[in-house]
Write a protein that holds these residues in place. Structure first.
Motif, short mmCIF file in Angstrom:
data_model
loop_
_atom_site.label_atom_id
_atom_site.label_comp_id
_atom_site.label_asym_id
_atom_site.label_seq_id
_atom_site.Cartn_x
_atom_site.Cartn_y
_atom_site.Cartn_z
N SER A 9 40.41 35.83 36.50
CA SER A 9 39.64 37.47 36.41
C SER A 9 40.28 38.40 37.11
N ILE A 10 40.37 38.24 38.46
CA ILE A 10 41.02 39.26 39.32
C ILE A 10 42.21 39.55 39.02
N TYR A 11 43.11 38.67 38.51
CA TYR A 11 44.72 38.92 37.91
C TYR A 11 44.41 39.91 36.77
N ALA A 12 43.37 39.56 35.85
CA ALA A 12 43.20 40.21 34.63
C ALA A 12 42.73 41.47 34.90
N GLN A 13 41.93 41.78 35.88
CA GLN A 13 41.58 42.96 36.09
C GLN A 13 42.42 44.05 36.84
N THR A 14 43.49 43.39 37.53
CA THR A 14 44.41 43.91 38.13
C THR A 14 45.57 44.42 37.09
N TRP A 15 46.10 43.35 36.43
CA TRP A 15 47.39 43.62 35.66
C TRP A 15 47.08 43.43 34.05
N VAL A 16 46.27 43.05 33.50
CA VAL A 16 45.94 42.96 32.16
C VAL A 16 45.22 43.61 31.36
N LEU A 17 44.03 43.88 32.14
CA LEU A 17 43.05 44.91 31.27
C LEU A 17 43.70 46.43 31.39
N LYS A 18 43.46 47.05 30.62
CA LYS A 18 43.95 48.49 30.53
C LYS A 18 43.01 49.38 31.73
N SER A 19 41.95 48.94 32.18
CA SER A 19 41.23 49.74 33.05
C SER A 19 41.64 49.44 34.47
N GLY A 20 42.11 47.99 34.59
CA GLY A 20 42.86 47.75 35.80
C GLY A 20 44.03 48.27 36.06
N LYS A 21 44.88 48.52 35.13
CA LYS A 21 46.28 49.04 35.18
C LYS A 21 46.15 50.54 35.63
N LYS A 22 45.25 51.47 35.01
CA LYS A 22 45.11 52.74 35.22
C LYS A 22 44.45 53.38 36.43
N ASP A 23 43.61 52.54 37.06
CA ASP A 23 42.74 52.95 38.15
C ASP A 23 43.05 52.32 39.55
N SER A 65 49.90 23.85 51.83
CA SER A 65 49.52 25.18 51.34
C SER A 65 50.87 25.86 51.14
N LYS A 66 51.90 25.86 51.53
CA LYS A 66 53.16 26.27 51.25
C LYS A 66 53.48 26.10 49.51
N PHE A 67 53.03 25.25 48.87
CA PHE A 67 53.38 24.98 47.47
C PHE A 67 52.57 26.04 46.56
N PHE A 68 51.57 26.69 47.04
CA PHE A 68 50.95 27.25 46.30
C PHE A 68 50.71 29.10 46.48
N HIS A 69 50.65 29.56 46.05
CA HIS A 69 50.22 31.28 46.42
C HIS A 69 48.69 31.44 46.51
N ASP A 70 48.33 32.38 47.27
CA ASP A 70 46.97 32.66 47.40
C ASP A 70 46.10 33.20 46.10
N VAL A 71 47.00 34.08 45.58
CA VAL A 71 46.54 34.68 44.38
C VAL A 71 47.55 34.59 43.41
N ILE A 72 47.22 34.72 42.07
CA ILE A 72 47.99 34.55 40.93
C ILE A 72 48.94 36.08 40.82
N PRO A 73 50.65 35.91 41.11
CA PRO A 73 51.31 37.05 41.29
C PRO A 73 51.62 37.59 40.18
N ALA A 74 51.85 38.83 40.04
CA ALA A 74 52.09 39.35 38.94
C ALA A 74 53.44 39.65 38.31
N LYS A 75 54.53 38.97 39.43
CA LYS A 75 55.79 38.68 38.87
C LYS A 75 56.44 37.47 39.32
N PRO A 76 57.26 37.01 38.87
CA PRO A 76 57.71 35.58 38.81
C PRO A 76 58.24 35.64 40.62
N MET A 77 57.66 34.53 41.09
CA MET A 77 58.14 34.41 42.62
C MET A 77 58.71 33.25 42.99
#
Length: 344
Positions: A314-328, A9-21
């Motif tokens: 979808s979670i990544y999009a709601q958090t970092w891509v869609l405007k509604s996710g960025k502002k709330d 599991s060390k080769f993978f992230h649990d969620v898609i990160p917002a910044k290069p890791m």
């Protein structure tokens, strides 16, 4: 949900990160033409004048398979699967017209919609080059468009619908390294599956362009590795040293010898790298490939993988891509909690 027993599991992230890791997975692929594909721009086959090998300094012309000629068919394969199983927003996601911004295709392969937003691709593909020289890798064909009776004339009138076109020959080999940045396990399987399934590349894909992808390994690293060109040149050297006349023959290259040389070449090049890497090449890759195919060929497990890849995107999009996710920020907190639940 965990899919692979072969990989830590060390080769993978649990969620898609917002910044290069700093986690990279490289799919070490040999693309083999099986018909007469066209990789062209402005009506001419793409080619480049480069050095034959690393040791062999003779300049030669090679066929070139541009990056978009590789990534576009593969991402379309993934989109087709998502629509087939009715997963996520794939039904309303219109490629190059109106991206939904939430599917694995949008998040992993990226999109750009003018002022409506963009997402940088996490899948990196560079131009691939043929092992054999240009002159030994293509052939010019005369094409015609006959009347219904099968001839080029009707009622005394001869049609002028005759043209000629350079085509790439069958059994021409294009070494290509596909890189996925900061993968989750489901994202890794999604991209892996797209490479394995895609069968047509280049222009006129409804009638020609048959290409098979043979993977010789997967490399996990904390950085980028060698280029397609350097790997191709190393393969050229290995094959030239083994059988000097084999690299430029009247007959196509022997596929077994190409795959063996490709494995030897990438192993030698990786031994010179300055980055930390874990290589699955040879016997270790055979086991991994078998496990991946057992997932992608099983409809139930395939749908589970696609669903998880879509949930993560979808979670990544709601958090970092869609405007509604960025502002709330409250919504961000809820989304992050959902992300944790998905990975359990």
């Amino acid at each position: 949900m965990k899919f692979l027993k072969t990989l830590d599991s060390k080769f993978f992230h649990d969620v898609i990160p917002a910044k290069p890791m700093g986690k990279y997975v490289h799919f070490i692929t040999i693309r083999v033409t099986e018909s007469y594909p066209l990789f062209q721009t402005d009506g001419e086959l793409n080619k480049a004048r480069v050095r034959a090998g690393i040791e062999n300094k003779e300049p030669i012309s090679r066929l070139a398979m541009f990056k978009r000629k590789q990534s576009t068919p593969e991402r379309l394969t993934g989109r087709e699967l998502l629509r087939n199983y009715k997963i996520g927003d794939s039904e309303k996601c219109d490629y190059n017209v109106d991206f939904s911004k939430t599917t694995p295709d949008c998040i992993l392969y990226g999109f750009a919609i003018g002022d409506s937003g963009s997402e940088k691709s996490k899948v990196v593909v560079d131009t691939a080059y043929s092992i054999t020289p240009f002159d030994d890798s293509h052939l010019n064909f005369t094409l015609n468009a006959p009347f219904e009776n099968g001839t080029m004339s009707r009622q005394g009138e001869v049609t002028s619908r005759i043209n000629s076109q350079d085509h790439i020959l069958p059994q021409v080999f294009f070494p290509s390294i596909v890189t996925l940045k900061d993968p989750t396990e489901a994202g890794f399987l999604y991209v892996f599956n797209n490479i394995l399934r895609t069968r047509h590349y280049g222009a006129q894909t409804t009638r020609t362009g048959r290409v098979r992808n043979e993977l010789v390994g997967v490399i996990f690293a904390d950085g980028e590795i060698v280029s397609n060109l350097l790997w191709t040149q190393k393969i050229y050297d290995v094959m030239s040293n083994a059988t000097p006349k084999q690299i430029n023959p009247p007959d196509p290259l022997n596929e077994d010898e190409v795959l063996e040389a490709a494995t030897q070449a990438i192993t030698a090049l990786m031994s010179q790298e300055c980055i930390s890497h874990t290589d699955f090449v040879g016997a270790s890759f055979t086991q991994l490939l078998s496990e991946v195919k057992s997932i992608t060929s099983n409809e139930t497990r395939l749908q589970e993988m696609l669903t998880q890849a879509n949930d993560e995107s979808s979670i990544y999009a709601q958090t970092w891509v869609l405007k509604s996710g960025k502002k709330d920020p409250k919504k961000d907190t809820k989304v992050n909690k959902k992300a944790a639940a998905v990975t359990e």
